[in-house]
Write a protein that holds these residues in place. Structure first.
Motif, PDB file in Angstrom:
ATOM      1  N   GLU A 184      41.180   5.081  33.492  1.00 21.54           N
ATOM      2  CA  GLU A 184      42.402   4.545  32.905  1.00 21.54           C
ATOM      3  C   GLU A 184      43.384   5.645  32.494  1.00 21.54           C
ATOM      4  O   GLU A 184      44.573   5.586  32.811  1.00 21.54           O
ATOM      5  N   ALA A 185      42.895   6.659  31.793  1.00 21.63           N
ATOM      6  CA  ALA A 185      43.803   7.654  31.232  1.00 21.63           C
ATOM      7  C   ALA A 185      44.340   8.615  32.271  1.00 21.63           C
ATOM      8  O   ALA A 185      45.428   9.167  32.093  1.00 21.63           O
ATOM      9  N   CYS A 186      43.593   8.828  33.363  1.00 20.87           N
ATOM     10  CA  CYS A 186      44.009   9.819  34.362  1.00 20.87           C
ATOM     11  C   CYS A 186      44.081   9.247  35.771  1.00 20.87           C
ATOM     12  O   CYS A 186      44.988   9.579  36.542  1.00 20.87           O
ATOM     13  N   GLY A 187      43.124   8.399  36.143  1.00 19.00           N
ATOM     14  CA  GLY A 187      43.058   7.900  37.513  1.00 19.00           C
ATOM     15  C   GLY A 187      44.308   7.165  37.951  1.00 19.00           C
ATOM     16  O   GLY A 187      44.849   7.417  39.041  1.00 19.00           O
ATOM     17  N   HIS A 188      44.812   6.259  37.120  1.00 23.24           N
ATOM     18  CA  HIS A 188      46.018   5.509  37.493  1.00 23.24           C
ATOM     19  C   HIS A 188      47.224   6.430  37.671  1.00 23.24           C
ATOM     20  O   HIS A 188      48.114   6.151  38.468  1.00 23.24           O
ATOM     21  N   SER A 189      47.220   7.522  36.937  1.00 23.84           N
ATOM     22  CA  SER A 189      48.330   8.468  37.056  1.00 23.84           C
ATOM     23  C   SER A 189      48.244   9.313  38.321  1.00 23.84           C
ATOM     24  O   SER A 189      49.173  10.060  38.633  1.00 23.84           O
ATOM     25  N   LEU A 190      47.148   9.200  39.067  1.00 23.04           N
ATOM     26  CA  LEU A 190      46.984   9.910  40.334  1.00 23.04           C
ATOM     27  C   LEU A 190      47.146   8.994  41.537  1.00 23.04           C
ATOM     28  O   LEU A 190      46.984   9.424  42.677  1.00 23.04           O
ATOM     29  N   GLU A 191      47.474   7.729  41.295  1.00 19.85           N
ATOM     30  CA  GLU A 191      47.749   6.786  42.385  1.00 19.85           C
ATOM     31  C   GLU A 191      49.197   6.915  42.823  1.00 19.85           C
ATOM     32  O   GLU A 191      50.106   7.043  41.984  1.00 19.85           O
ATOM     33  N   ALA A 192      49.412   6.855  44.137  1.00 20.04           N
ATOM     34  CA  ALA A 192      50.774   6.981  44.664  1.00 20.04           C
ATOM     35  C   ALA A 192      51.681   5.868  44.168  1.00 20.04           C
ATOM     36  O   ALA A 192      52.909   6.008  44.171  1.00 20.04           O
ATOM     37  N   THR A 193      51.105   4.775  43.712  1.00 20.49           N
ATOM     38  CA  THR A 193      51.888   3.677  43.140  1.00 20.49           C
ATOM     39  C   THR A 193      52.848   4.182  42.061  1.00 20.49           C
ATOM     40  O   THR A 193      53.989   3.725  41.960  1.00 20.49           O
ATOM     41  N   SER A 194      52.389   5.144  41.256  1.00 23.40           N
ATOM     42  CA  SER A 194      53.256   5.731  40.238  1.00 23.40           C
ATOM     43  C   SER A 194      53.765   7.113  40.645  1.00 23.40           C
ATOM     44  O   SER A 194      54.915   7.466  40.357  1.00 23.40           O
ATOM     45  N   VAL A 195      52.934   7.901  41.344  1.00 20.18           N
ATOM     46  CA  VAL A 195      53.321   9.268  41.705  1.00 20.18           C
ATOM     47  C   VAL A 195      54.550   9.281  42.612  1.00 20.18           C
ATOM     48  O   VAL A 195      55.458  10.104  42.452  1.00 20.18           O
ATOM     49  N   ALA A 196      54.599   8.359  43.592  1.00 20.52           N
ATOM     50  CA  ALA A 196      55.678   8.367  44.587  1.00 20.52           C
ATOM     51  C   ALA A 196      57.055   8.187  43.968  1.00 20.52           C
ATOM     52  O   ALA A 196      58.061   8.617  44.534  1.00 20.52           O
ATOM     53  N   PHE A 197      57.109   7.553  42.807  1.00 23.62           N
ATOM     54  CA  PHE A 197      58.393   7.285  42.153  1.00 23.62           C
ATOM     55  C   PHE A 197      58.651   8.250  40.989  1.00 23.62           C
ATOM     56  O   PHE A 197      59.598   8.061  40.224  1.00 23.62           O
ATOM     57  N   GLY A 198      57.801   9.252  40.854  1.00 27.27           N
ATOM     58  CA  GLY A 198      57.962  10.180  39.747  1.00 27.27           C
ATOM     59  C   GLY A 198      57.633   9.579  38.403  1.00 27.27           C
ATOM     60  O   GLY A 198      58.074  10.084  37.368  1.00 27.27           O
ATOM     61  N   LEU A 199      56.840   8.512  38.407  1.00 24.39           N
ATOM     62  CA  LEU A 199      56.516   7.800  37.169  1.00 24.39           C
ATOM     63  C   LEU A 199      55.136   8.160  36.649  1.00 24.39           C
ATOM     64  O   LEU A 199      54.542   7.393  35.895  1.00 24.39           O
TER      65      LEU A 199
ATOM     66  N   MET B  11      45.846   9.627  45.434  1.00 27.38           N
ATOM     67  CA  MET B  11      45.398   8.463  46.206  1.00 27.38           C
ATOM     68  C   MET B  11      46.628   7.790  46.799  1.00 27.38           C
ATOM     69  O   MET B  11      47.519   7.369  46.049  1.00 27.38           O
ATOM     70  N   ILE B  12      46.676   7.676  48.137  1.00 24.47           N
ATOM     71  CA  ILE B  12      47.932   7.341  48.816  1.00 24.47           C
ATOM     72  C   ILE B  12      47.738   6.182  49.795  1.00 24.47           C
ATOM     73  O   ILE B  12      46.823   6.200  50.615  1.00 24.47           O
ATOM     74  N   ASP B  13      48.615   5.205  49.715  1.00 26.74           N
ATOM     75  CA  ASP B  13      48.693   4.133  50.707  1.00 26.74           C
ATOM     76  C   ASP B  13      49.786   4.475  51.712  1.00 26.74           C
ATOM     77  O   ASP B  13      50.498   5.474  51.575  1.00 26.74           O
ATOM     78  N   ARG B  14      49.934   3.656  52.743  1.00 29.43           N
ATOM     79  CA  ARG B  14      50.846   3.973  53.840  1.00 29.43           C
ATOM     80  C   ARG B  14      52.307   4.038  53.404  1.00 29.43           C
ATOM     81  O   ARG B  14      53.015   5.015  53.679  1.00 29.43           O
ATOM     82  N   LEU B  15      52.791   3.015  52.699  1.00 32.86           N
ATOM     83  CA  LEU B  15      54.203   2.961  52.346  1.00 32.86           C
ATOM     84  C   LEU B  15      54.570   4.064  51.366  1.00 32.86           C
ATOM     85  O   LEU B  15      55.578   4.754  51.535  1.00 32.86           O
ATOM     86  N   ASN B  16      53.752   4.250  50.339  1.00 32.71           N
ATOM     87  CA  ASN B  16      54.052   5.321  49.387  1.00 32.71           C
ATOM     88  C   ASN B  16      53.851   6.692  50.009  1.00 32.71           C
ATOM     89  O   ASN B  16      54.494   7.660  49.606  1.00 32.71           O
ATOM     90  N   GLY B  17      52.977   6.778  50.993  1.00 35.50           N
ATOM     91  CA  GLY B  17      52.838   8.017  51.729  1.00 35.50           C
ATOM     92  C   GLY B  17      54.121   8.389  52.463  1.00 35.50           C
ATOM     93  O   GLY B  17      54.492   9.563  52.547  1.00 35.50           O
ATOM     94  N   LYS B  18      54.816   7.375  52.995  1.00 36.54           N
ATOM     95  CA  LYS B  18      56.114   7.636  53.635  1.00 36.54           C
ATOM     96  C   LYS B  18      57.116   8.164  52.604  1.00 36.54           C
ATOM     97  O   LYS B  18      57.887   9.076  52.891  1.00 36.54           O
TER      98      LYS B  18
END
Length: 463
Positions: free
Chosen positions: A247-262, A317-324
């Motif tokens: 919770e404290a670190c893993g979610h912050s390493l998902e491209a869901t937030s990383v890709a948007f600078g969040l 951790m990266i999915d296809r769309l956020n990887g783009k």
């Protein structure tokens, strides 16, 4: 599950208005649930989820539509609905490439298919867990045990020519126990499971052990005094202790937030974000583990992904769309609850790797502090990393010795700060099973770690 000619027609229809890329995710899932409460089998339920989702990219934007009508006409209608939201104009639409059927090994061998296992045997598992919990002590007021299994067949195909299938079988036991003294209640939960068949109960777990374990925790916390608050060292044990990294670190390493600078970790690849003793991994390849898959929900083979190595940030951790969006390749981390959700980057089996420290020394050298034997739920802001988590089972440490159980404790801090303050990592790593919620719904994830120690963290308490 779906003829290639129908899939090709649906993809072409999705691209007809100018999309760059189109994808179909089709699933057929059979679920079974049994619930035992008040010493009686209260529910036996079976269900089926069937449908398909169609996603269309245009640049860095995506449109998603879904349907439970997977006939040719139903898929074409869904594809046209998705295409109608695409406003890009082209002289000629993109055409889907010829399919190449993906070949990937199945590392999750199923020995006893749940759907071929008699309901009586499943009920016996619940009765064994229930009896063990109730026999633990007179304070046990309520026991609810549930058994769940599902068998999911998925097909993923896209306009780049991918055509992949996968079968995912999950089996899990849940034991919720309430202890009461007449004026106060305390509850505890155990939920072992895996991407495995009914052999889970022959090869891995004894239901009576988990029923008894939940009951013992509930009784211990019922009779425990309130935890004192303050800043102190905290040792966090394995298994459910891994939820704090998740919770404290893993979610912050998902491209869901990383890709948007969040994320607090955006733009920090190659930098030190944790103490040198910390190596963290997200591994979707572990055979028969709860968070594993052969391929992710975009058809990308799953991977063993080192997130942090000796304190240095190595991967997201990266999915296809956020990887783009990020200019980076997907990592097999795209997941979704069902066809009704578009996928995004998610954790799988996420854990802190074993270190070199002895558990007894971790406690004996900490002075005064808190031993968190089991973590509970909480909340986190991925952008700032600020978190607040409950300690479901805690013990006060005085002079390097565990002196008494305490309840009502919580851990409060910031992910980036906690990672830097980990000064001990034990040798024995175990994992625990849970369901993780995010933009793409709720998915099975493992959390894990050996015992770790945080040199100082704010402990919320009532004493």
């Amino acid at each position: 599950m779906l003829e290639q000619s129908i899939a090709r027609d649906a993809l072409d229809a999705a691209l007809a208005t100018g999309g760059d890329f189109a994808e179909i995710f089709l699933e057929d899932r059979r679920n079974n649930t049994l619930v035992l409460q008040d010493n009686r089998l209260e529910m036996v339920n079976s269900g089926r989820i069937h449908g398909a989702g169609i996603r269309v990219y245009t640049g860095l934007n995506a449109v998603y539509a879904y349907t439970n009508d997977t006939t040719r006409e139903g898929l074409l209608r869904c594809a046209k609905q998705a295409a109608s939201a695409v406003k890009q104009r082209r002289n000629s639409p993109v055409q889907a490439a010829p399919f190449v059927v993906a070949q990937h090994p199945n590392v999750h061998v199923i020995l006893q298919t749940p759907s071929q296992t008699a309901a009586r045997k499943k009920a016996d598992i619940l009765r064994a867990a229930n009896a063990a919990a109730r026999e633990t002590g007179a304070e046990i007021a309520q026991v609810v045990c549930n058994y769940k299994d599902s068998e999911q067949d998925v097909l993923i195909c896209n306009s780049d020519g991918l055509f992949a299938t996968d079968r995912r079988t999950y089996t899990r036991l849940g034991c919720q126990v309430v202890a009461s003294n007449g004026s106060e209640n305390q509850s505890a939960f155990e939920g072992p499971g895996g991407m495995i068949g009914f052999e889970l109960f022959e090869n891995r777990i004894d239901p009576a052990v988990y029923g008894r374990k939940a009951a013992q925790t509930a009784i211990t916390m019922l009779n425990a005094p309130q935890c004192p608050g303050g800043v102190m060292p905290v040792a966090i044990d394995n298994g459910f202790g891994g939820v704090i990294f998740h919770e404290a670190c893993g979610h912050s390493l998902e491209a869901t937030s990383v890709a948007f600078g969040l994320s607090e970790f955006s733009g920090k690849l190659g930098q030190r974000i944790a103490a040198p003793c910390v190596t963290a991994i997200d591994d979707g390849t572990l055979p028969n583990e709860w968070g594993s898959e052969n391929v992710d929900d975009e058809g990308t083979p799953t991977t063993k992904l080192v997130l942090i190595e000796n304190g240095i940030l190595k991967n997201y951790m990266i999915d296809r769309l956020n990887g783009k969006r990020m200019g980076m390749a997907p990592t097999g981390s795209a997941r979704r609850e069902s066809y009704a959700f578009a996928p995004t980057s998610r954790m799988r089996n996420t854990y802190i790797a074993p270190g070199n420290d002895d558990n007894e020394e971790i406690i004996s050298s900490m002075g005064d502090g808190l031993y968190a034997a089991k973590m509970g739920g909480g909340s986190v802001n991925p952008e700032t990393g600020e978190f607040n988590f409950a300690v479901n089972e805690g013990y006060l440490v005085r002079g390097g010795k565990i002196v008494s159980p305490v309840r009502g404790a919580s851990l409060i801090g910031r992910g980036s700060e906690i990672l830097m303050k980990i000064d001990r990592v034990g040798r024995n790593m175990t994992m625990a099973q849970g369901m993780c919620g995010s933009l793409s719904g709720s998915v099975p994830t493992n959390v894990g770690e050996p015992m770790i120690r945080v040199s100082s963290i704010t402990v919320g308490g009532r004493a």
